[in-house]
Design an enzyme around this catalytic site. Structure first.
Site, short mmCIF file in Angstrom:
data_model
loop_
_atom_site.label_atom_id
_atom_site.label_comp_id
_atom_site.label_asym_id
_atom_site.label_seq_id
_atom_site.Cartn_x
_atom_site.Cartn_y
_atom_site.Cartn_z
N HIS A 159 0.82 -1.22 0.00
CA HIS A 159 0.00 0.00 0.00
C HIS A 159 0.85 1.27 0.00
O HIS A 159 0.32 2.37 -0.15
CB HIS A 159 -1.00 0.00 1.17
CG HIS A 159 -0.41 0.24 2.52
ND1 HIS A 159 -0.11 -0.77 3.41
CD2 HIS A 159 -0.10 1.38 3.16
CE1 HIS A 159 0.36 -0.26 4.53
NE2 HIS A 159 0.38 1.05 4.40
N ASP A 181 0.26 -7.64 1.41
CA ASP A 181 0.70 -6.25 1.59
C ASP A 181 2.23 -6.15 1.67
O ASP A 181 2.76 -5.28 2.36
CB ASP A 181 0.06 -5.61 2.83
CG ASP A 181 0.13 -4.08 2.78
OD1 ASP A 181 0.27 -3.53 1.67
OD2 ASP A 181 0.05 -3.44 3.85
N ASN A 223 4.79 5.01 9.17
CA ASN A 223 5.61 3.90 9.63
C ASN A 223 5.44 2.66 8.74
O ASN A 223 6.21 1.71 8.85
CB ASN A 223 5.25 3.49 11.07
CG ASN A 223 6.08 4.21 12.11
OD1 ASN A 223 5.57 5.01 12.87
ND2 ASN A 223 7.37 3.90 12.15
N SER A 224 4.40 2.66 7.90
CA SER A 224 4.14 1.50 7.06
C SER A 224 5.36 1.13 6.23
O SER A 224 5.96 1.98 5.56
CB SER A 224 2.97 1.79 6.11
OG SER A 224 1.77 1.90 6.81
N GLY A 276 -7.00 -27.43 -2.34
CA GLY A 276 -8.28 -27.62 -3.01
C GLY A 276 -9.39 -28.06 -2.09
O GLY A 276 -10.25 -28.86 -2.49
#
Length: 460
Positions: free
Chosen positions: A101, A131, A204-205, A261
């Site tokens: 992001h 992410d 901080n991401s 599966g």
């Protein structure tokens, strides 16, 4: 009051000594020197990231189908979206771990080092489902952070969070690991977060969560907050998982995930009683995809899966995460309970990306509303990939070509089309017939996005 304070100090001192930390190191910690030494070691490896991307919209509300009726044929506008975040250099030749992001879809990514040098970065790969993103700068001899074993983290372990909160540059906060294996938060598709009370704020991401040896143990990704500021509940992606994603992106250009599966359901107290289980344990198999690795190995509906490769299965989310980490082509040992008998079934894991791509798809070419849109049926592989329930039907949008008629309508890859006009959509054939018969200047449709059914109208 002073006695209580002294007792607490002595208790912490005893705890640190018991953990094998020397008296000198413990004294340094109380003076702040130990933390300062670790911070000084780590800071040069944590970078600031500024990314920009061009987005097309018609109004501030146009991306929401509920408002689109009010804006109709509003002209398209381009605007530049800017994002600030952090990243961690993990090799001297410039590979950097960060969040999807922070850089996903960016037209330009700039990296600023602690010594103020600025580089333009190349996006090596991104994975929205976890992410995690990998970028690279062209330089040598860079300061880099060694990767620790995040699987050995314990609740109560001291950690530092290093990043770029609010664009302020390298900032360090101290805390502990509050919890491990957090999932079901709805932040990403694959969740196994480290929870920490080390202060994490916007910016901080993508930054580093490090242990007190100065090793990377997590990539800071999000916080739980009503105000948007830190309240002591932050989440980081375990370093082991982030590195496995990085290796896959660098080697294959995409993330390779395992696939069994099976569709499973959590076992609650009621189900446990009906199965005559003393306590809820594992997950129950409610469906097995035809021709899947699980079907070929002999797993059946009604089987209870309790562990994979010796790791206990807590719920369907944790199992999905475990399966995703299995390398396709390798054997997974699946622990099963069937009719009060416990045994292990070896299953050769498949490749989730190949399974999800093997189904039929349809690209709409000449259509004033949906031209440039590609969709496919929801089969078991798609359910596995998108974490959808077993009874989900419709067609799922997999791609929208930029600049096409469908671009700018507010539709997104991952949206499930349930209805076009008055036509219910359950299969690709339904979808093709409905699009071929579209007339007029507007199209009403129902979609499922994020578990919410939305009705929207497209004007052309």
């Amino acid at each position: 009051m002073k006695k209580i304070h002294r007792l607490c100090t002595l208790s912490v001192l005893a705890l640190l000594l018991t953990a094998g930390i020397s008296l000198a190191a413990t004294a340094d910690m109380f003076q702040g020197e130990w933390v300062a030494d670790v911070a000084q070691k780590v800071i040069p490896s944590v970078v600031n990231i500024a990314s920009t991307k061009t987005v097309v919209d018609r109004s501030p509300f146009y991306s929401d189908p509920f408002f689109r009726d009010f804006f109709g044929n509003a002209p398209q506008e381009e605007r530049v979206q800017r994002s600030l975040g952090s990243g961690v250099i993990i090799s001297p030749d410039g590979y950097i771990l960060t969040n999807n992001h922070v850089v996903g879809g960016a037209d330009k990514v700039e990296v600023k080092l602690s010594d103020s040098r600025v580089f333009t970065a190349h996006i090596i790969g991104t994975d929205p489902k976890s992410d995690v993103a990998v970028i690279k700068i062209d330089s040598r001899g860079l300061p880099w952070l060694p990767v620790g074993d995040s699987s050995k983290l314990r609740i109560g372990t001291f950690v530092l969070a290093v990043g770029n909160p609010f664009g302020l540059g390298q900032t360090v906060t101290l805390g502990i690991v509050s919890a491990l294996g957090r999932s079901g938060l709805g932040i990403t598709d694959y969740e196994n977060f480290i929870q920490t009370d080390a202060a994490i704020n916007p910016g901080n991401s993508g930054g580093a969560l490090v242990n007190m040896r100065g090793e990377l143990v997590g990539i800071n990704t999000s916080i739980l907050s009503r105000s948007g500021g830190n309240i002591g509940i932050g989440f980081a992606i375990p370093a082991d998982f982030a590195i496995s994603i990085k290796n896959s992106l660098v080697r294959y250009g995409k993330v390779i995930r395992g696939w069994l599966g099976v569709t499973t359901q959590d076992i609650d107290a009621g189900i446990a009683r009906s199965l005559k289980m003393a306590t809820p344990r594992g997950v129950i198999v409610v469906d097995v995809s035809k021709g899947s690795p699980a079907a070929n190995a002999g797993i059946r509906r009604g089987d209870i899966i309790t562990a994979i490769n010796g790791k206990v299965v807590q719920n369907s989310i944790s199992m999905r995460f475990m399966v995703s980490e299995i390398l396709p082509g390798t054997q997974a040992k699946v622990s099963i309970i069937r009719k009060d008998r416990e045994f292990v079934i070896p299953v050769q894991a498949g490749d989730l990306s190949r399974a999800a791509a093997s189904g039929s798809s349809l690209t709409i070419s000449n259509n004033r509303f949906l031209g440039g849109l590609t969709a496919r049926e929801i089969d078991d592989a798609v359910r596995d990939s998108m974490n959808l329930s077993a009874n989900e039907s419709g067609v799922i949008i997999t791609e929208i070509k930029r600049g096409s008629n469908a671009d700018g309508t507010g539709l997104k890859p991952g949206d499930i089309i349930l209805k076009l006009g008055r036509n219910d959509i359950k299969t690709l054939e339904d979808f093709k017939k409905a699009t071929d018969s579209l007339t007029g200047r507007k199209l009403s449709m129902s979609i499922l996005r994020g578990g919410v059914v939305m009705t929207t109208t497209i004007f052309k």
